[in-house]
Design a protein around this motif. Sequence first.
Motif, PDB file in Angstrom:
ATOM      1  N   THR A  41     -44.573  19.999 -68.472  1.00 44.52           N
ATOM      2  CA  THR A  41     -43.917  19.983 -67.162  1.00 44.52           C
ATOM      3  C   THR A  41     -44.988  20.056 -66.085  1.00 44.52           C
ATOM      4  N   TRP A  88     -46.668  12.269 -71.325  1.00 45.83           N
ATOM      5  CA  TRP A  88     -45.261  11.923 -71.132  1.00 45.83           C
ATOM      6  C   TRP A  88     -44.914  10.662 -71.882  1.00 45.83           C
ATOM      7  N   PRO A 147     -38.820  14.254 -70.872  1.00 43.16           N
ATOM      8  CA  PRO A 147     -38.717  14.659 -72.274  1.00 43.16           C
ATOM      9  C   PRO A 147     -38.834  13.463 -73.213  1.00 43.16           C
ATOM     10  N   THR A 206     -33.485  18.843 -76.102  1.00 40.49           N
ATOM     11  CA  THR A 206     -34.768  18.224 -75.768  1.00 40.49           C
ATOM     12  C   THR A 206     -35.681  18.540 -76.952  1.00 40.49           C
ATOM     13  N   HIS A 266     -35.580  16.939 -65.083  1.00 38.48           N
ATOM     14  CA  HIS A 266     -35.905  16.026 -66.182  1.00 38.48           C
ATOM     15  C   HIS A 266     -35.650  14.588 -65.753  1.00 38.48           C
ATOM     16  N   ARG A 288     -40.342  17.075 -65.598  1.00 43.43           N
ATOM     17  CA  ARG A 288     -40.736  16.774 -66.975  1.00 43.43           C
ATOM     18  C   ARG A 288     -40.014  15.533 -67.464  1.00 43.43           C
ATOM     19  N   SER A 332     -41.725  23.974 -72.829  1.00 39.09           N
ATOM     20  CA  SER A 332     -42.846  23.103 -72.469  1.00 39.09           C
ATOM     21  C   SER A 332     -44.008  23.858 -71.817  1.00 39.09           C
TER      22      SER A 332
END
Length: 335
Positions: A101, A96, A126, A36, A70, A124, A184
Amino acid sequence: MSDTEVIAVDADRPDPEAVERAAGILRRGGLVAIPTETVYGLGADALDESAVAKIFEAKDRPPTNPLIVHVESVDRARRLAAGWPDAAGRLADAFWPGPLTLVVRRAAVVPDAVCAGLETVAIRMPSHPVARALIEAADTPLAAPSANRHTELSPTTADHVLSGLDGRIDAVVDAGPTRVGVESTLVSVVEDPAEILRPGMIGFDQLRDVVDVRPFRSRQVDDSTPRPSPGMSKRHYSPSAPLRLVDGEAFERLLVEEDERRGFVGVKRRSPADDEARVEWLSDDPERYARGLYAALHRLDDAGVVEIVVERPPDERRWEAVRDRLRRATTPRTP
Ligand code: TXA
Ligand code: MG
């Protein structure tokens, strides 16, 4: 488990065949370490309870520590949540896909094990092209904690992943070093104002531009209870050599002692004479510093030093995520 397969892909344009190979393992309930933009994660189908159980086993992770899920879209995130507060919408819009997160109330589809029994779930989206391609190809949200053994350093390369998990996971997708380098930013939007649970490279000032948010307050809990806040094991993100944080003067003093058993991490190279294997100079820019930090600690560990002396970075908000990780790493390992 047998050997861990290494699946190499281009970080920007992942080969669909390689992606499909990894996605197939994930769809069958296997464990795949995935790149990520922050650190490598240990991925499994988040909706498959037995796949999720394997994550805890491979990492030796206490079941009280919940996982991040994710997703590839806001729509998918919303389906994992019970309600999507206004703050979640705004933060997702602003950050995003990226290294943020969100903790929200969870929907019933999320297995208990993912959330460690909490009524909330961390989600989250990514930005890493390979992570995105994998989530889409697997066609399911992926639970993925950092791909390291419990209490060890988060991995920023596939080699770091293998140093802790080789033989314990099915595959690692190798897309080279990660860009952000630390985990994150974790923000709970369960209550208003929002709360920073773990600082990251998306900082307080950026968040505050978008929502009403409380600054990060450092707290620590032990492993016996589900934590209200993340990454709070007393010792977390640590190299195996003890780490000592010192100010600039003490750092220079220790450096000239030339004790070969010590490793050093300094902010910005000073003397070219100090340019040797056991001294890692990182940037005086917090983003670059964060990108290089874990790799530097991994190298010093590999060099077998008995102590790592780290020069304390400036006491400024821009350095909050780095200072948080260093603070955790200085906590002595409990047996
Ligand atoms: O950048 C990252 O966040 C990386 C990449 C792989 O996405 N992941 C990561 O996962 O750092 P992990 O498991 O190492 O750290 C996630 C943290 C844990 O400390 C956990 O306690 C916290 O998030 N967490 C997960 N679910 C939570 C929840 N429902 N409420 C509060 N904290 C939660
Ligand atoms: Mg972790």
